[in-house]
Design an enzyme around this catalytic site. Structure first.
Site, PDB file in Angstrom:
ATOM      1  N   THR A 271      33.947  41.398  46.214  1.00  0.00           N
ATOM      2  CA  THR A 271      34.317  39.930  46.274  1.00  0.00           C
ATOM      3  C   THR A 271      34.101  39.280  47.438  1.00  0.00           C
ATOM      4  O   THR A 271      34.458  39.634  48.737  1.00  0.00           O
ATOM      5  CB  THR A 271      35.768  40.080  45.900  1.00  0.00           C
TER       6      THR A 271
ATOM      7  N   GLY B 298      41.485  43.685  41.332  1.00  0.00           N
ATOM      8  CA  GLY B 298      42.050  42.626  40.722  1.00  0.00           C
ATOM      9  C   GLY B 298      43.339  43.189  39.951  1.00  0.00           C
ATOM     10  O   GLY B 298      44.091  42.239  39.934  1.00  0.00           O
TER      11      GLY B 298
ATOM     12  N   GLY C 248      39.503  39.222  36.833  1.00  0.00           N
ATOM     13  CA  GLY C 248      40.287  39.708  38.000  1.00  0.00           C
ATOM     14  C   GLY C 248      41.190  38.688  38.416  1.00  0.00           C
ATOM     15  O   GLY C 248      41.429  37.627  37.966  1.00  0.00           O
ATOM     16  N   ASP C 249      41.742  38.996  39.777  1.00  0.00           N
ATOM     17  CA  ASP C 249      42.245  38.097  40.587  1.00  0.00           C
ATOM     18  C   ASP C 249      41.638  36.696  40.964  1.00  0.00           C
ATOM     19  O   ASP C 249      42.352  35.575  41.164  1.00  0.00           O
ATOM     20  CB  ASP C 249      43.001  38.994  41.755  1.00  0.00           C
TER      21      ASP C 249
ATOM     22  N   ARG D 216      36.447  40.877  30.948  1.00  0.00           N
ATOM     23  CA  ARG D 216      37.629  41.590  31.892  1.00  0.00           C
ATOM     24  C   ARG D 216      37.710  40.064  32.923  1.00  0.00           C
ATOM     25  O   ARG D 216      36.534  39.792  33.467  1.00  0.00           O
ATOM     26  CB  ARG D 216      37.280  42.922  32.375  1.00  0.00           C
TER      27      ARG D 216
ATOM     28  N   GLY E 155      39.819  42.926  46.646  1.00  0.00           N
ATOM     29  CA  GLY E 155      40.366  44.083  46.332  1.00  0.00           C
ATOM     30  C   GLY E 155      40.643  44.571  44.807  1.00  0.00           C
ATOM     31  O   GLY E 155      39.814  43.638  43.849  1.00  0.00           O
TER      32      GLY E 155
HETATM   33  N1  GLY Z   1      38.862  41.379  43.353  1.00  0.00           N
HETATM   34  C1  GLY Z   1      38.084  41.064  42.423  1.00  0.00           C
HETATM   35  C2  GLY Z   1      38.218  41.537  41.221  1.00  0.00           C
HETATM   36  O1  GLY Z   1      38.816  42.656  41.019  1.00  0.00           O
HETATM   37  O2  GLY Z   1      37.551  41.128  40.257  1.00  0.00           O
END
Ligand code: GLY
Length: 302
Positions: free
Chosen positions: A170, A224, A200-201, A198, A222
């Protein structure tokens, strides 16, 4: 003080990829700084720095992103401006070369904050954001990784994360400009072999990105699934708000919360409202670079 900090992912970056990661974050910093140092805006600098990393196949963002379980690239990105609390984000978007620019376009539309999937691609086409084929985003390296994972019986991302080995390249950037405006952004292809859809963060405001002119800006990297649980970016902003504006301490304390509550792994970059930078990570390596108007030369490390 004007400042720019970028990252290219927090994970166990293999020795043979260290140089490419360092060169990638240096190139991103240079491009963003070219804007910021000439009086450009924090939003422009953040977008430009992230675009450079999206176009660099080294990183899991834009071209070179991880491939999902269905053999497709789905991208997440977000950007936030701390001036008027504007934000834009995309999740699980396909066929978009630079999702950070799409996120910015959504932010500037001032109507929506987060668009996903086909709606996000449609918005890109309607607003002149460059679209592309899946093949344009898929590299041979990631195709090999995907094929190798398909050959394994029990690939569980969660377990792999616990070993800090799963690549999470990321990318992110945080900047403050000469008007005191703060901006932050993040972009990612997510995790290898992720379930289709899916998220993530990175595209979630408060989890992967946050900016508030009164406090500062944060971008995260990291695992997510753990970063979301502790609303990582906003948690670090709140820590900074309550510790006298210390971005290093806030980033370190944020990671402690992440570990204590979720056993998560990752990295954080932060800038306070005076331009001071803080970086923390609990992975073996994190590609990172930063520069301020008070430094003689930029710093970069992996
Ligand atoms: N930090 C990116 C993800 O987990 O998608």
């Amino acid at each position: 003080m004007i400042s720019l900090v970028v990252h290219g992912g927090a994970w166990d970056i293999p020795d043979d990829l260290v140089d490419a990661h360092k060169a990638g974050v240096q190139a991103a910093l240079k491009a963003g700084w070219a804007i910021l140092s000439k009086g450009g805006t924090a939003v422009d600098a953040v977008e430009r720095a992230i675009m450079v990393m999206e176009d660099d196949e080294t990183f899991d963002a834009g071209t070179g992103s991880f491939i999902n379980m269905a053999g497709e690239v789905e991208l997440d990105a977000s950007i936030m401006s701390g001036k008027k609390f504007q934000a834009g984000a995309v999740a699980s978007v396909q066929h978009v070369k630079n999702p950070i620019s799409l996120a910015r376009k959504i932010m500037e539309g001032n109507e929506h904050i987060l668009l996903v999937g086909m709606g996000a691609t449609r918005f890109a086409k309607e607003h002149g954001i460059k679209t592309c084929s899946q093949d344009d985003l898929i590299t041979n390296r990631e195709l090999d990784r995907w094929r190798e994972i398909q050959g394994r019986k029990n690939f569980i991302t969660k377990d792999a994360f616990r070993r800090k080995k799963v690549p999470v390249d990321t990318v992110g950037a945080v900047a403050i400009d000469n008007h005191g405006n703060v901006a932050s952004g993040a972009s990612t292809g997510g995790t290898p072999n992720k379930y289709p859809g899916r998220v993530g963060d990175s595209p979630l405001i408060g989890c992967g990105t946050y900016a508030d002119n009164e406090i500062g800006g944060v971008s995260t990297s990291g695992w997510g699934e753990s970063l979301i649980k502790v609303v990582m970016a906003k948690t670090v902003i709140d820590l900074m708000d309550h510790n006298g504006g210390d971005p290093e301490q806030a980033a370190e304390d944020g990671l402690k919360i992440l570990v204590r509550k979720t056993e998560g792994y990752g990295g954080i970059i932060a800038v306070n409202n005076k331009g001071r930078i803080g970086i923390a990570f609990n992975t073996p390596r994190m590609a990172r670079a930063y520069v301020t108007s008070e430094m003689r030369a930029p710093f970069a490390a992996t």
